[in-house]
Design a protein around this motif. Structure first.
Motif, short mmCIF file in Angstrom:
data_model
loop_
_atom_site.label_atom_id
_atom_site.label_comp_id
_atom_site.label_asym_id
_atom_site.label_seq_id
_atom_site.Cartn_x
_atom_site.Cartn_y
_atom_site.Cartn_z
N TRP A 234 34.85 25.42 35.34
CA TRP A 234 34.35 26.03 36.56
C TRP A 234 35.48 26.26 37.58
CZ3 TRP A 234 30.23 28.74 36.81
CH2 TRP A 234 29.13 28.44 36.02
N ARG A 235 36.40 25.31 37.66
CA ARG A 235 37.54 25.51 38.56
C ARG A 235 38.35 26.72 38.11
NH1 ARG A 235 42.54 21.32 39.54
NH2 ARG A 235 43.02 21.98 37.41
N PHE A 236 38.51 26.85 36.81
CA PHE A 236 39.25 28.00 36.28
C PHE A 236 38.53 29.31 36.61
CE2 PHE A 236 40.00 31.12 32.93
CZ PHE A 236 41.37 31.16 32.89
N ILE A 237 37.23 29.35 36.37
CA ILE A 237 36.46 30.58 36.60
C ILE A 237 36.52 30.99 38.06
CG2 ILE A 237 34.11 31.51 36.68
CD1 ILE A 237 33.58 29.84 34.12
N PHE A 238 36.27 30.06 38.96
CA PHE A 238 36.28 30.40 40.38
C PHE A 238 37.68 30.77 40.86
CE2 PHE A 238 32.21 27.97 40.57
CZ PHE A 238 31.43 29.00 41.05
N SER A 239 38.70 30.13 40.31
CA SER A 239 40.07 30.42 40.73
C SER A 239 40.47 31.85 40.37
CB SER A 239 41.05 29.42 40.10
OG SER A 239 40.83 28.12 40.58
N VAL A 240 40.25 32.24 39.09
CA VAL A 240 40.67 33.58 38.68
C VAL A 240 39.80 34.66 39.33
CG1 VAL A 240 41.68 32.80 36.51
CG2 VAL A 240 39.28 33.46 36.55
N SER A 241 38.51 34.38 39.51
CA SER A 241 37.61 35.38 40.08
C SER A 241 37.88 35.58 41.57
CB SER A 241 36.15 34.97 39.86
OG SER A 241 35.86 34.87 38.48
N ILE A 242 38.04 34.50 42.31
CA ILE A 242 38.30 34.61 43.75
C ILE A 242 39.67 35.22 43.99
CG2 ILE A 242 38.60 33.31 45.89
CD1 ILE A 242 36.55 31.32 44.85
N ASN A 243 40.65 34.89 43.15
CA ASN A 243 41.99 35.47 43.31
C ASN A 243 41.94 36.99 43.16
OD1 ASN A 243 45.01 35.34 43.38
ND2 ASN A 243 44.77 36.14 41.32
N GLN A 244 41.19 37.50 42.17
CA GLN A 244 41.07 38.94 41.99
C GLN A 244 40.34 39.58 43.16
OE1 GLN A 244 42.32 40.99 39.56
NE2 GLN A 244 43.46 39.16 38.93
N ALA A 245 39.29 38.93 43.65
CA ALA A 245 38.54 39.47 44.79
C ALA A 245 39.42 39.52 46.04
CB ALA A 245 37.30 38.62 45.05
N LEU A 246 40.20 38.47 46.27
CA LEU A 246 41.09 38.44 47.44
C LEU A 246 42.19 39.48 47.33
CD1 LEU A 246 41.47 34.61 48.15
CD2 LEU A 246 40.14 36.28 49.43
N ALA A 247 42.68 39.73 46.12
CA ALA A 247 43.72 40.75 45.94
C ALA A 247 43.19 42.12 46.35
CB ALA A 247 44.20 40.76 44.49
N ARG A 248 41.96 42.43 45.91
CA ARG A 248 41.36 43.72 46.29
C ARG A 248 41.10 43.77 47.79
NH1 ARG A 248 38.50 42.77 41.30
NH2 ARG A 248 36.84 41.75 42.47
N LEU A 249 40.59 42.67 48.35
CA LEU A 249 40.30 42.62 49.78
C LEU A 249 41.57 42.78 50.60
CD1 LEU A 249 38.31 42.10 52.12
CD2 LEU A 249 38.75 39.65 51.81
N SER A 250 42.64 42.13 50.17
CA SER A 250 43.89 42.19 50.91
C SER A 250 44.43 43.61 50.99
CB SER A 250 44.92 41.26 50.25
OG SER A 250 46.16 41.32 50.93
N SER A 251 44.37 44.35 49.87
CA SER A 251 44.89 45.72 49.89
C SER A 251 44.08 46.61 50.83
CB SER A 251 44.88 46.30 48.47
OG SER A 251 43.55 46.37 47.97
N ARG A 252 42.77 46.39 50.89
CA ARG A 252 41.93 47.20 51.78
C ARG A 252 42.14 46.82 53.24
NH1 ARG A 252 36.56 46.84 47.87
NH2 ARG A 252 37.38 48.21 46.24
#
Length: 441
Positions: A234-252
């Motif tokens: 679960w730590r792995f899943i949330f880490s990779v998923s939130i990292n991808q979401a934050l990357a998209r959010l940061s660019s916008r």
């Protein structure tokens, strides 16, 4: 000198990267033809509304999507090779559950916000009920589990088929709609059906591959566990998923900050400049999904020497590629910017240089992020992303306010440098201490 195993690995990585690039290029060509036809069939106004509705749906889906293919590769690779069918099937159901939960959550958010965004963006006056039924297309947008199966079994060429099928359906439907003068709702239905077709193709091919590999023997959906008991999953899943979401959010957020400080015109110049720089570096970035399962396999074998050799070789190749990208952007970049946005050549070279250096730093991250993820250090990547956003977004505001577009480019470069260092430093420490296996069982 590379040993035979590493040479074979490079052959697979570049072959699979070629499949990904070829698929993206074919789909981009289909999209261009579809755009030209649909815009003529609907008119620019209605086609713009179609794009807005679809973009809204894609944003809701992507924002709440789990990266379900990564845990399937991370933990399922060794299970599949060992023939441990029961724990592998539990993990497979776990990844399917992630796809389903993310899809339902995305649909619910879309339904809640649909009316507000419809009034804001101008699609509310077309049909009062139409946007609501289209929101259910989000249920068919998450195919991470199926993509994970295809990548696990090294069948990247099949993963291209679903996207190509979706694009062909949209193109064919648009052609028929142009000839028969179909309505806006009919075109929306074409987009819906193309997404459903992509979903069915993805999961159909995933099931076919697993059946051929005899990995679905006694597979059931009812009366069986749907959550894998693997420690740390679960730590792995949330880490990779939130990292991808934050990357998209940061660019916008970056584009929005530039627009808020300097105005819409400057935001457009900034965004297109980044697209030019990043677009030239994109072919090498497509190596990441092809490289990740190979690194997982080396990690499972505890072949740390090959991991180091692969990483160093890829960084060397990317170094040569980066010089070529820098030269091309420096020569052609201002001309491209002038053609796309009709802005003068003067004053664009500095921003182009800064944004190209940013794209190159992002490029050098190609082997580092999948390496750290494969070594169960995804949480460190997430912390690095959070730390970088906390520093660079305020820095972007102040530098943009003081130095204009040059400040925006400089802040973007600093942000990417921090991201790169959060990946490079852990790798160098592990390489020096030779403790790649620490914490990985």
């Amino acid at each position: 000198m590379m040993n035979s195993q590493v040479k074979a690995l490079f052959v697979r990585v570049f072959r699979n990267t070629g499949y990904i690039l070829g698929g993206r290029g074919f789909c981009a060509a289909l999209s261009l033809f579809t755009t030209a036809i649909a815009a003529r069939a609907l008119g620019l106004q209605d086609y713009g509304v179609l794009l807005l509705i679809n973009s809204f749906v894609l944003s809701c889906s992507a924002g709440l999507r789990f990266q379900s293919w990564q845990p399937l590769l991370q933990y399922g690779s060794s299970l599949h090779r060992a023939g441990d069918k029961q724990p592998f099937q539990v993990l497979l159901r776990h990844c399917m559950l992630l796809d389903g939960v993310g899809a339902v959550a995305g649909m619910c958010v879309a339904l809640l916000l649909c009316s507000w965004f419809g009034a804001l963006l101008g699609w509310g006056d077309i049909s009062s009920s139409m946007p609501f039924w289209y929101m259910t297309v989000i249920l068919f947008m998450n195919t991470g589990g199926a993509m994970g199966v295809m990548r696990l079994l090294d069948r990247y060429e099949l993963s291209v088929m679903a996207d190509s099928g979706s694009g062909l359906i949209r193109l064919a439907g648009s052609l028929v709609g142009l000839v028969w003068h179909w309505s806006f709702t009919s075109f929306l239905l074409i987009w819906y059906l193309s997404t459903v077709a992509s979903f069915l193709i993805n999961y159909g091919m995933g099931a076919f591959l697993l059946l051929r590999a005899n990995s679905l023997q006694n597979f059931r959906m009812l009366g069986v566990p749907w959550v894998s008991p693997i420690k740390g999953i679960w730590r792995f899943i949330f880490s990779v998923s939130i990292n991808q979401a934050l990357a998209r959010l940061s660019s916008r957020l970056t584009v929005m900050i530039v627009g808020a400080v300097l105005g819409p015109q400057s935001a457009a110049i900034y965004n297109v400049t980044w697209q030019i720089s990043d677009g030239l570096a994109r072919p090498a970035q497509m190596m990441t999904p092809a490289l990740y399962p190979e690194l997982v396999a080396l990690k499972d074998k505890r072949d740390w020497a090959s991991i180091r050799q692969v990483t160093h070789r890829i960084l060397q190749v990317l170094g040569v590629f980066s010089v070529a990208v820098l030269a091309v952007v420096f020569v052609l970049g201002p001309w491209l910017l002038h053609v796309l946005l009709t802005v003068p050549w003067s004053g664009t070279r500095t921003l182009l240089l800064l944004m190209t250096l940013t794209a190159i730093l992002d490029l050098w991250d190609v082997p580092l992020e999948p390496l750290l993820v494969s070594l169960n250090r995804a949480h460190q990547i997430l912390l690095g992303r959070l730390f970088t956003m906390c520093i660079t977004l305020p820095l972007l505001y102040f530098l943009t306010s003081g130095l204009g577009m040059t400040g925006a480019g400089l802040a973007t470069l600093i942000g990417e440098l921090v991201i790169f260092l959060t990946r490079l430093v852990p790798y160098l420490l592990m390489s020096r201490k030779q403790d790649f296996g620490k914490g990985n069982g």
